[in-house]
Design a protein around this motif. Sequence first.
Motif, PDB file in Angstrom:
ATOM      1  N   ASP A 153       0.805  -1.211   0.000  1.00 63.54           N
ATOM      2  CA  ASP A 153       0.000   0.000   0.000  1.00 63.54           C
ATOM      3  C   ASP A 153       0.844   1.269   0.000  1.00 63.54           C
ATOM      4  O   ASP A 153       0.432   2.302   0.517  1.00 63.54           O
ATOM      5  CB  ASP A 153      -0.975   0.018   1.176  1.00 63.54           C
ATOM      6  CG  ASP A 153      -1.928  -1.155   1.167  1.00 63.54           C
ATOM      7  OD1 ASP A 153      -2.314  -1.606   2.248  1.00 63.54           O
ATOM      8  OD2 ASP A 153      -2.261  -1.647   0.083  1.00 63.54           O
ATOM      9  N   ALA A 159      -8.884  -1.648  -4.103  1.00 64.84           N
ATOM     10  CA  ALA A 159      -8.117  -2.435  -3.141  1.00 64.84           C
ATOM     11  C   ALA A 159      -8.835  -3.751  -2.874  1.00 64.84           C
ATOM     12  O   ALA A 159     -10.042  -3.783  -2.636  1.00 64.84           O
ATOM     13  CB  ALA A 159      -7.949  -1.653  -1.842  1.00 64.84           C
ATOM     14  N   TYR A 168      -4.104  -4.786  -5.638  1.00 58.21           N
ATOM     15  CA  TYR A 168      -5.029  -3.835  -6.255  1.00 58.21           C
ATOM     16  C   TYR A 168      -5.485  -4.386  -7.602  1.00 58.21           C
ATOM     17  O   TYR A 168      -4.671  -4.869  -8.395  1.00 58.21           O
ATOM     18  CB  TYR A 168      -4.361  -2.466  -6.425  1.00 58.21           C
ATOM     19  CG  TYR A 168      -4.243  -1.751  -5.111  1.00 58.21           C
ATOM     20  CD1 TYR A 168      -5.228  -0.860  -4.691  1.00 58.21           C
ATOM     21  CD2 TYR A 168      -3.187  -2.015  -4.252  1.00 58.21           C
ATOM     22  CE1 TYR A 168      -5.145  -0.232  -3.448  1.00 58.21           C
ATOM     23  CE2 TYR A 168      -3.095  -1.400  -3.011  1.00 58.21           C
ATOM     24  CZ  TYR A 168      -4.088  -0.508  -2.616  1.00 58.21           C
ATOM     25  OH  TYR A 168      -4.019   0.095  -1.390  1.00 58.21           O
ATOM     26  N   SER A 203       1.171  -4.458  -4.710  1.00 54.42           N
ATOM     27  CA  SER A 203       1.739  -3.129  -4.472  1.00 54.42           C
ATOM     28  C   SER A 203       3.161  -3.196  -3.932  1.00 54.42           C
ATOM     29  O   SER A 203       3.864  -2.188  -3.909  1.00 54.42           O
ATOM     30  CB  SER A 203       0.852  -2.347  -3.493  1.00 54.42           C
ATOM     31  OG  SER A 203       0.798  -2.983  -2.230  1.00 54.42           O
ATOM     32  N   THR A 249      -6.902   2.878   0.478  1.00 48.87           N
ATOM     33  CA  THR A 249      -6.210   1.683   0.935  1.00 48.87           C
ATOM     34  C   THR A 249      -7.195   0.844   1.743  1.00 48.87           C
ATOM     35  O   THR A 249      -8.238   1.332   2.177  1.00 48.87           O
ATOM     36  CB  THR A 249      -4.993   2.051   1.814  1.00 48.87           C
ATOM     37  OG1 THR A 249      -5.434   2.900   2.893  1.00 48.87           O
ATOM     38  CG2 THR A 249      -3.933   2.772   0.996  1.00 48.87           C
ATOM     39  N   MET A 268      -5.105   6.006  -2.986  1.00 50.74           N
ATOM     40  CA  MET A 268      -4.174   5.530  -4.005  1.00 50.74           C
ATOM     41  C   MET A 268      -4.639   6.102  -5.339  1.00 50.74           C
ATOM     42  O   MET A 268      -5.771   5.849  -5.778  1.00 50.74           O
ATOM     43  CB  MET A 268      -4.145   4.009  -4.046  1.00 50.74           C
ATOM     44  CG  MET A 268      -3.724   3.354  -2.734  1.00 50.74           C
ATOM     45  SD  MET A 268      -2.010   3.691  -2.252  1.00 50.74           S
ATOM     46  CE  MET A 268      -1.142   2.501  -3.272  1.00 50.74           C
ATOM     47  N   ARG A 319       0.476   6.872  -3.448  1.00 46.95           N
ATOM     48  CA  ARG A 319      -0.257   6.935  -2.182  1.00 46.95           C
ATOM     49  C   ARG A 319      -0.213   8.358  -1.632  1.00 46.95           C
ATOM     50  O   ARG A 319       0.827   9.013  -1.638  1.00 46.95           O
ATOM     51  CB  ARG A 319       0.361   5.982  -1.160  1.00 46.95           C
ATOM     52  CG  ARG A 319      -0.235   6.145   0.258  1.00 46.95           C
ATOM     53  CD  ARG A 319       0.447   5.239   1.261  1.00 46.95           C
ATOM     54  NE  ARG A 319      -0.018   5.536   2.612  1.00 46.95           N
ATOM     55  CZ  ARG A 319      -0.514   4.650   3.457  1.00 46.95           C
ATOM     56  NH1 ARG A 319      -0.622   3.391   3.083  1.00 46.95           N
ATOM     57  NH2 ARG A 319      -0.904   4.994   4.660  1.00 46.95           N
TER      58      ARG A 319
END
Length: 332
Positions: free
Chosen positions: A30, A48, A56, A72, A250, A257, A269
Amino acid sequence: MRSALCALGAAAALALLPAGHARAEGQEPDRDFTIQDSRITESSGLAASRAHPGIYWTHNDQDAPLIYGVDSRTGRTVATLTMAGVGTPRDMEGIAVGPDGDIYVGDIGDNLDGTWDHVWIYRFPEPKTLKDQTVKAQQYVVKYADGARNAEALMVHPKTGRVYIASKNQGGGGLYAGPERLSASGTNVFRRVDEVPWVTDGAFSPDGDRLVLRGYFSAREYVWKDGRLGDDGTSVGAPFQGQAESVTYTGDGSAFMFGSEGRNSRVVRVDRAGGTGPSDGPSAPQPSRAPGAPQAPTAGEQTDRGSATTGFFVLAGATVLVLGVKRLLRKD
């Protein structure tokens, strides 16, 4: 001399990085990541995973019925899902994971604004294992109560399971609510429940209390209340991206994101102020405009555009600084 200059250059480079962005290699789940899959050239939606932390789901906007699960931690695709039981997608633009654990995909793009008298939503259970596989998907027919339109944002409320679509229009679009439950046997009529700015994607927070909507230059987070936008939204620090297409939260709701189209596109992020709390207080109401008139940039959008311009010059300055340090090192 050499070590001092290196330390100075490193400190300057770190100071110029945006807050909330990953700064080290081998980043944790993340964090910022780059999509490595050469097949993913037009990542148009982002969601997510609920079953697999750090994963993702994304897809190209005009493609075969393929959904990609991207890790990620590495940016690599760990699962390619082929949807069976659906036709050839026309313009897939949005993706979300519902409270039932199903993945929803919005084949809702209509670049000519009215070419299609209906669009589609695809739905299938999120796989328990991450591997290349074929998934049986349900296809739903969607129409808008006030006529055909272009849209790129599909959101599924994490508590009620109701599906929402935000239309995309330069003068401001609409937020449309689907029926309480989608019907596979008939047409699902989506009705306008609120007004939104120019939107390329959106997502609900994991607790369902917030909705984030992004456009090409900015993003705003809204309080969600009684099935509508509960305030005028708060500007969030959307990064400057060449083709700003996607946004999601997230899994823990602590950050956004932001994704974009293009080969080897970057997913960035941006931490939410206060972690899981609201970003900050509601913004001041925006001036009203005549129906159909172009929407003037909001204060938040002007700030975001200014931040993007500032960022460009900051990066240019950083480049000059690094080149200068290298030059001094060579002399040293």
